[in-house]
Design a protein around this motif. Sequence first.
Motif, PDB file in Angstrom:
ATOM      1  N   ASP A 159       0.832  -1.196   0.000  1.00 15.53           N
ATOM      2  CA  ASP A 159       0.000   0.000   0.000  1.00 15.53           C
ATOM      3  C   ASP A 159       0.872   1.255   0.000  1.00 15.53           C
ATOM      4  O   ASP A 159       0.606   2.211  -0.725  1.00 15.53           O
ATOM      5  N   ALA A 160       1.925   1.237   0.821  1.00 13.61           N
ATOM      6  CA  ALA A 160       2.831   2.385   0.872  1.00 13.61           C
ATOM      7  C   ALA A 160       3.482   2.619  -0.487  1.00 13.61           C
ATOM      8  O   ALA A 160       3.596   3.761  -0.950  1.00 13.61           O
ATOM      9  N   ALA A 161       3.912   1.557  -1.139  1.00 14.06           N
ATOM     10  CA  ALA A 161       4.561   1.696  -2.441  1.00 14.06           C
ATOM     11  C   ALA A 161       3.590   2.216  -3.493  1.00 14.06           C
ATOM     12  O   ALA A 161       3.948   3.068  -4.321  1.00 14.06           O
ATOM     13  N   GLU A 162       2.353   1.716  -3.467  1.00 15.97           N
ATOM     14  CA  GLU A 162       1.368   2.191  -4.439  1.00 15.97           C
ATOM     15  C   GLU A 162       1.113   3.686  -4.261  1.00 15.97           C
ATOM     16  O   GLU A 162       1.082   4.450  -5.233  1.00 15.97           O
ATOM     17  N   ARG A 163       0.935   4.090  -3.006  1.00 13.97           N
ATOM     18  CA  ARG A 163       0.700   5.510  -2.740  1.00 13.97           C
ATOM     19  C   ARG A 163       1.899   6.342  -3.167  1.00 13.97           C
ATOM     20  O   ARG A 163       1.747   7.406  -3.791  1.00 13.97           O
ATOM     21  N   ALA A 164       3.085   5.895  -2.841  1.00 15.47           N
ATOM     22  CA  ALA A 164       4.283   6.652  -3.199  1.00 15.47           C
ATOM     23  C   ALA A 164       4.393   6.819  -4.718  1.00 15.47           C
ATOM     24  O   ALA A 164       4.728   7.902  -5.218  1.00 15.47           O
ATOM     25  N   ARG A 165       4.111   5.753  -5.449  1.00 18.22           N
ATOM     26  CA  ARG A 165       4.179   5.845  -6.917  1.00 18.22           C
ATOM     27  C   ARG A 165       3.154   6.846  -7.449  1.00 18.22           C
ATOM     28  O   ARG A 165       3.451   7.657  -8.335  1.00 18.22           O
ATOM     29  N   ARG A 166       1.936   6.788  -6.914  1.00 19.56           N
ATOM     30  CA  ARG A 166       0.896   7.720  -7.357  1.00 19.56           C
ATOM     31  C   ARG A 166       1.284   9.162  -7.046  1.00 19.56           C
ATOM     32  O   ARG A 166       1.081  10.068  -7.869  1.00 19.56           O
ATOM     33  N   TYR A 167       1.827   9.390  -5.865  1.00 18.31           N
ATOM     34  CA  TYR A 167       2.134  10.757  -5.455  1.00 18.31           C
ATOM     35  C   TYR A 167       3.291  11.324  -6.268  1.00 18.31           C
ATOM     36  O   TYR A 167       3.296  12.511  -6.612  1.00 18.31           O
ATOM     37  N   THR A 168       4.256  10.478  -6.578  1.00 16.30           N
ATOM     38  CA  THR A 168       5.357  10.926  -7.434  1.00 16.30           C
ATOM     39  C   THR A 168       4.835  11.288  -8.824  1.00 16.30           C
ATOM     40  O   THR A 168       5.201  12.321  -9.397  1.00 16.30           O
ATOM     41  N   ALA A 169       3.956  10.456  -9.352  1.00 13.66           N
ATOM     42  CA  ALA A 169       3.379  10.727 -10.670  1.00 13.66           C
ATOM     43  C   ALA A 169       2.549  12.009 -10.663  1.00 13.66           C
ATOM     44  O   ALA A 169       2.432  12.688 -11.698  1.00 13.66           O
ATOM     45  N   ALA A 170       1.981  12.344  -9.500  1.00 18.37           N
ATOM     46  CA  ALA A 170       1.162  13.557  -9.378  1.00 18.37           C
ATOM     47  C   ALA A 170       1.999  14.822  -9.253  1.00 18.37           C
ATOM     48  O   ALA A 170       1.448  15.925  -9.290  1.00 18.37           O
ATOM     49  N   GLY A 171       3.323  14.663  -9.091  1.00 20.27           N
ATOM     50  CA  GLY A 171       4.173  15.841  -9.040  1.00 20.27           C
ATOM     51  C   GLY A 171       4.932  16.046  -7.757  1.00 20.27           C
ATOM     52  O   GLY A 171       5.635  17.059  -7.611  1.00 20.27           O
ATOM     53  N   ALA A 172       4.810  15.132  -6.784  1.00 26.66           N
ATOM     54  CA  ALA A 172       5.584  15.266  -5.545  1.00 26.66           C
ATOM     55  C   ALA A 172       7.072  15.147  -5.864  1.00 26.66           C
ATOM     56  O   ALA A 172       7.485  14.314  -6.661  1.00 26.66           O
ATOM     57  N   ASP A 173       7.866  15.976  -5.213  1.00 24.62           N
ATOM     58  CA  ASP A 173       9.316  15.942  -5.404  1.00 24.62           C
ATOM     59  C   ASP A 173       9.982  14.844  -4.591  1.00 24.62           C
ATOM     60  O   ASP A 173      11.089  14.415  -4.917  1.00 24.62           O
ATOM     61  N   CYS A 174       9.323  14.431  -3.502  1.00 25.74           N
ATOM     62  CA  CYS A 174       9.880  13.455  -2.570  1.00 25.74           C
ATOM     63  C   CYS A 174       8.716  12.740  -1.915  1.00 25.74           C
ATOM     64  O   CYS A 174       7.626  13.325  -1.768  1.00 25.74           O
ATOM     65  N   VAL A 175       8.904  11.475  -1.535  1.00 24.68           N
ATOM     66  CA  VAL A 175       7.873  10.747  -0.804  1.00 24.68           C
ATOM     67  C   VAL A 175       8.430  10.318   0.547  1.00 24.68           C
ATOM     68  O   VAL A 175       9.629  10.078   0.689  1.00 24.68           O
ATOM     69  N   PHE A 176       7.522  10.208   1.517  1.00 23.06           N
ATOM     70  CA  PHE A 176       7.922  10.007   2.910  1.00 23.06           C
ATOM     71  C   PHE A 176       7.052   8.946   3.563  1.00 23.06           C
ATOM     72  O   PHE A 176       6.045   9.271   4.195  1.00 23.06           O
ATOM     73  N   PRO A 177       7.391   7.662   3.412  1.00 19.77           N
ATOM     74  CA  PRO A 177       6.637   6.604   4.087  1.00 19.77           C
ATOM     75  C   PRO A 177       7.005   6.572   5.574  1.00 19.77           C
ATOM     76  O   PRO A 177       7.879   5.804   5.996  1.00 19.77           O
ATOM     77  N   ILE A 178       6.342   7.390   6.345  1.00 20.55           N
ATOM     78  CA  ILE A 178       6.695   7.557   7.751  1.00 20.55           C
ATOM     79  C   ILE A 178       6.540   6.244   8.509  1.00 20.55           C
ATOM     80  O   ILE A 178       5.596   5.481   8.282  1.00 20.55           O
ATOM     81  N   LEU A 179       7.493   5.974   9.396  1.00 16.91           N
ATOM     82  CA  LEU A 179       7.574   4.763  10.213  1.00 16.91           C
ATOM     83  C   LEU A 179       7.940   3.509   9.422  1.00 16.91           C
ATOM     84  O   LEU A 179       7.888   2.406   9.968  1.00 16.91           O
TER      85      LEU A 179
END
Length: 243
Positions: A159-179
């Motif tokens: 789930d974390a990886a899916e969200r990170a991929r989506r957020y990067t594709a949306a334009g996020a410069d960095c992703v932060f899977p906290i904990l």
Amino acid sequence: MPASPVERLRALHLGVAPGARPLVLPGPWDAASARAFEKAGFPALATPSAGIAAALGHEDGKTPAEEMFAAVARIVHAVSVPVTADVEGGYGLSPEELVARVLRTGAVGLNLEDSDRTGGLRDPREQAERLAAVRAAAGPRLFVNARVDSYLRGGTLDDAAERARRYTAAGADCVFPILAPADDLPRLRAAGVTGPLNFLARPGDPDFAELGRLGATRITFGHGLLLRTLAGVEELADELLRA
């Protein structure tokens, strides 16, 4: 002409080669701590919402937006290095207003989480659309760090990886899977999480060089540095009481 603060912040992230020592961003909770971190030589700072909340006398997640933005502005104006601001879930502001409020503080980055107001997780598609709107409103003026709360809310690495991929594709410069545990960093990379990756460092974690080897690009601490400072204050208080 010298690079602007946001260009400097972006360059610091992009300058970390794969497997190299990550960018370490201490988290100041007030102007005095920000000055101390700058004096030590850190090239940029990342405010922690929990640390600022504690310094202002609030519970984590309960700081009024006006107080949070004011605290961030005081930190920004106390130092000459770039500052990125933790704006929690965005305080119910529209993407345009959130970007405007962050820019008025002088901060050149923001950290936006995907937990909702009930303590659950936002739908990843909706959060990606929100991040895309923040990106559109900010343009190149802000470095966007998208916090992924899957581990915080009992979710899975997938789930974390899916969200990170989506957020990067949306334009996020960095992703932060906290904990995320350190051992999951290579797994997140293998699952297609590309670009700058923020890791929350806690006592007992590997050293920074090893975290970089595992896949981290950026290290932050949440309110951990404030907690260590308060432990020292408690020791001082005990010493004064016994004097």
